[in-house]
Design a protein around this motif. Structure first.
Motif, PDB file in Angstrom:
ATOM      1  N   LEU A 206       0.829  -1.202   0.000  1.00 55.03           N
ATOM      2  CA  LEU A 206       0.000   0.000   0.000  1.00 55.03           C
ATOM      3  C   LEU A 206       0.865   1.254   0.000  1.00 55.03           C
ATOM      4  O   LEU A 206       0.575   2.232  -0.686  1.00 55.03           O
ATOM      5  CB  LEU A 206      -0.921   0.009   1.221  1.00 55.03           C
ATOM      6  N   ALA A 207       1.949   1.201   0.754  1.00 57.54           N
ATOM      7  CA  ALA A 207       2.832   2.365   0.846  1.00 57.54           C
ATOM      8  C   ALA A 207       3.524   2.660  -0.477  1.00 57.54           C
ATOM      9  O   ALA A 207       3.854   3.799  -0.788  1.00 57.54           O
ATOM     10  CB  ALA A 207       3.872   2.140   1.932  1.00 57.54           C
ATOM     11  N   HIS A 208       3.707   1.619  -1.294  1.00 64.42           N
ATOM     12  CA  HIS A 208       4.414   1.779  -2.560  1.00 64.42           C
ATOM     13  C   HIS A 208       3.480   2.102  -3.720  1.00 64.42           C
ATOM     14  O   HIS A 208       3.934   2.251  -4.851  1.00 64.42           O
ATOM     15  CB  HIS A 208       5.199   0.502  -2.874  1.00 64.42           C
ATOM     16  N   SER A 209       2.184   2.145  -3.473  1.00 62.42           N
ATOM     17  CA  SER A 209       1.241   2.416  -4.567  1.00 62.42           C
ATOM     18  C   SER A 209       0.229   3.462  -4.115  1.00 62.42           C
ATOM     19  O   SER A 209      -0.923   3.162  -3.865  1.00 62.42           O
ATOM     20  CB  SER A 209       0.519   1.129  -4.971  1.00 62.42           C
ATOM     21  N   SER A 210       0.692   4.697  -3.983  1.00 61.11           N
ATOM     22  CA  SER A 210      -0.144   5.747  -3.418  1.00 61.11           C
ATOM     23  C   SER A 210      -0.727   6.707  -4.454  1.00 61.11           C
ATOM     24  O   SER A 210      -1.264   7.745  -4.103  1.00 61.11           O
ATOM     25  CB  SER A 210       0.665   6.544  -2.384  1.00 61.11           C
ATOM     26  N   LYS A 211      -0.596   6.389  -5.735  1.00 61.71           N
ATOM     27  CA  LYS A 211      -1.139   7.262  -6.773  1.00 61.71           C
ATOM     28  C   LYS A 211      -2.667   7.295  -6.681  1.00 61.71           C
ATOM     29  O   LYS A 211      -3.323   6.253  -6.621  1.00 61.71           O
ATOM     30  CB  LYS A 211      -0.712   6.769  -8.155  1.00 61.71           C
ATOM     31  N   PRO A 212      -3.275   8.497  -6.666  1.00 62.90           N
ATOM     32  CA  PRO A 212      -4.741   8.600  -6.591  1.00 62.90           C
ATOM     33  C   PRO A 212      -5.420   7.910  -7.767  1.00 62.90           C
ATOM     34  O   PRO A 212      -4.893   7.889  -8.890  1.00 62.90           O
ATOM     35  CB  PRO A 212      -4.985  10.118  -6.620  1.00 62.90           C
ATOM     36  N   LEU A 213      -6.579   7.339  -7.502  1.00 59.07           N
ATOM     37  CA  LEU A 213      -7.381   6.699  -8.546  1.00 59.07           C
ATOM     38  C   LEU A 213      -8.569   7.596  -8.876  1.00 59.07           C
ATOM     39  O   LEU A 213      -9.175   8.173  -7.976  1.00 59.07           O
ATOM     40  CB  LEU A 213      -7.882   5.328  -8.065  1.00 59.07           C
ATOM     41  N   SER A 214      -8.889   7.712 -10.150  1.00 61.00           N
ATOM     42  CA  SER A 214      -9.995   8.585 -10.558  1.00 61.00           C
ATOM     43  C   SER A 214     -10.733   7.965 -11.731  1.00 61.00           C
ATOM     44  O   SER A 214     -10.131   7.640 -12.756  1.00 61.00           O
ATOM     45  CB  SER A 214      -9.457   9.968 -10.939  1.00 61.00           C
ATOM     46  N   ILE A 215     -12.034   7.782 -11.555  1.00 59.46           N
ATOM     47  CA  ILE A 215     -12.868   7.198 -12.608  1.00 59.46           C
ATOM     48  C   ILE A 215     -14.192   7.945 -12.669  1.00 59.46           C
ATOM     49  O   ILE A 215     -14.997   7.889 -11.736  1.00 59.46           O
ATOM     50  CB  ILE A 215     -13.137   5.688 -12.356  1.00 59.46           C
ATOM     51  N   ASN A 216     -14.408   8.691 -13.731  1.00 62.94           N
ATOM     52  CA  ASN A 216     -15.681   9.354 -13.993  1.00 62.94           C
ATOM     53  C   ASN A 216     -16.222  10.124 -12.788  1.00 62.94           C
ATOM     54  O   ASN A 216     -17.369   9.954 -12.393  1.00 62.94           O
ATOM     55  CB  ASN A 216     -16.717   8.335 -14.481  1.00 62.94           C
ATOM     56  N   GLY A 217     -15.391  10.961 -12.195  1.00 63.75           N
ATOM     57  CA  GLY A 217     -15.834  11.792 -11.080  1.00 63.75           C
ATOM     58  C   GLY A 217     -15.625  11.182  -9.720  1.00 63.75           C
ATOM     59  O   GLY A 217     -15.706  11.876  -8.691  1.00 63.75           O
ATOM     60  N   LEU A 218     -15.365   9.866  -9.671  1.00 58.04           N
ATOM     61  CA  LEU A 218     -15.111   9.185  -8.407  1.00 58.04           C
ATOM     62  C   LEU A 218     -13.604   9.130  -8.189  1.00 58.04           C
ATOM     63  O   LEU A 218     -12.866   8.579  -9.006  1.00 58.04           O
ATOM     64  CB  LEU A 218     -15.683   7.768  -8.434  1.00 58.04           C
ATOM     65  N   LYS A 219     -13.133   9.707  -7.084  1.00 57.24           N
ATOM     66  CA  LYS A 219     -11.700   9.781  -6.815  1.00 57.24           C
ATOM     67  C   LYS A 219     -11.374   9.138  -5.475  1.00 57.24           C
ATOM     68  O   LYS A 219     -12.088   9.337  -4.492  1.00 57.24           O
ATOM     69  CB  LYS A 219     -11.233  11.241  -6.812  1.00 57.24           C
ATOM     70  N   LEU A 220     -10.285   8.388  -5.460  1.00 59.59           N
ATOM     71  CA  LEU A 220      -9.817   7.730  -4.250  1.00 59.59           C
ATOM     72  C   LEU A 220      -8.364   8.127  -4.034  1.00 59.59           C
ATOM     73  O   LEU A 220      -7.506   7.821  -4.851  1.00 59.59           O
ATOM     74  CB  LEU A 220      -9.971   6.213  -4.369  1.00 59.59           C
ATOM     75  N   ASP A 221      -8.114   8.836  -2.936  1.00 59.74           N
ATOM     76  CA  ASP A 221      -6.775   9.321  -2.602  1.00 59.74           C
ATOM     77  C   ASP A 221      -6.217   8.463  -1.477  1.00 59.74           C
ATOM     78  O   ASP A 221      -6.698   8.515  -0.343  1.00 59.74           O
ATOM     79  CB  ASP A 221      -6.841  10.790  -2.172  1.00 59.74           C
ATOM     80  N   LEU A 222      -5.181   7.662  -1.789  1.00 56.26           N
ATOM     81  CA  LEU A 222      -4.627   6.738  -0.811  1.00 56.26           C
ATOM     82  C   LEU A 222      -3.865   7.454   0.296  1.00 56.26           C
ATOM     83  O   LEU A 222      -3.921   7.048   1.455  1.00 56.26           O
ATOM     84  CB  LEU A 222      -3.697   5.742  -1.513  1.00 56.26           C
ATOM     85  N   GLU A 223      -3.136   8.507  -0.050  1.00 54.08           N
ATOM     86  CA  GLU A 223      -2.344   9.203   0.960  1.00 54.08           C
ATOM     87  C   GLU A 223      -3.227   9.896   1.995  1.00 54.08           C
ATOM     88  O   GLU A 223      -2.932   9.908   3.184  1.00 54.08           O
ATOM     89  CB  GLU A 223      -1.409  10.216   0.283  1.00 54.08           C
TER      90      GLU A 223
END
Length: 227
Positions: A124-141
């Motif tokens: 998880l610590a090595h894959s912190s790039k935010p995910l974004s799909i059609n207005g839905l965003k997930l920020d790991l950090e």
């Protein structure tokens, strides 16, 4: 590299001492707490790489300790209990525990679960790039989910499930794959727990915003995509 630091919160002194010796033998740094309140204080003072938390504790029970830890920390938590009760396990996992071990247990099993939890934390610590799909965003950090800039309030388990679905968009995922990836261990109960959490996500995202992301593939599992 420094050895992982593990906090053991266990009121049974013999069990706590046994775990301390075994984990130190495996090369871990170990700290002990024998009641819920001191365990909570030490966990917040940290930092620890993993917490082993008994459910039945004096002063503050393990469920409440877990809930309070999750208000500020994402440290992996493995809960210990004398009860082999599915609802007990679901409750602990819903409060943010990463794994659940029922007493009595083989030390080899606990050690394996510790390795899995630590490996998952590292990934998880090595894959912190935010995910974004059609207005839905997930920020790991920031551990934050938004839809059209509106915050979506999710539990840790819901967040982890959504992350896994978003990372594998357009791929059909079976319940077994989801259990292995999100729960991080061989779940002893019914795979129906996946369906329960899928319903939670749908009610908070798909249904609330009238945007279908999670699709059921009958007889197989689930598919995440935007329509």
């Amino acid at each position: 590299m420094d050895a992982p630091r593990i906090l053991i919160v266990e009121d049974e002194v013999k069990i706590a001492r046994f775990l301390e010796l075994e984990l130190k033998y495996e090369g871990y740094h170990v700290t002990l707490a024998h009641d819920g309140r001191s365990g909570l204080e030490k966990s917040l003072q940290g930092p620890f790489d993993l917490i082993i938390l008994d459910v039945m504790l004096p002063n503050l029970n393990g469920m409440e300790v877990c809930r309070r830890i999750r208000q500020t920390l994402e440290t992996p938590i493995i809960m210990l209990t004398a009860k082999d009760d599915t609802m007990d396990k679901v409750m602990g996992l819903d409060l943010g525990a990463d794994d659940y071990v029922t007493k009595p247990f083989a030390i080899e099993e606990l050690l394996a679960r510790i390795r899995v939890a630590l490996k998952r934390k590292k990934n998880l610590a090595h894959s912190s790039k935010p995910l974004s799909i059609n207005g839905l965003k997930l920020d790991l950090e920031q551990h934050l989910v938004t839809y059209q800039d509106e915050t979506v309030d999710l539990t840790k388990r819901e967040f982890d499930l959504l992350r896994y679905l978003m990372e594998n968009q357009h791929i059909v995922l079976t319940r077994d794959k989801i259990l292995e990836a999100v729960w991080g261990y061989d779940y002893l109960g019914d795979t129906n727990v996946v369906d329960v959490y899928i319903r939670y996500l749908r009610s908070k995202i798909d249904e609330k915003y009238n945007q279908k992301f999670i699709h059921t593939i009958r007889g197989v599992g689930y598919l995440f995509k935007d329509e």
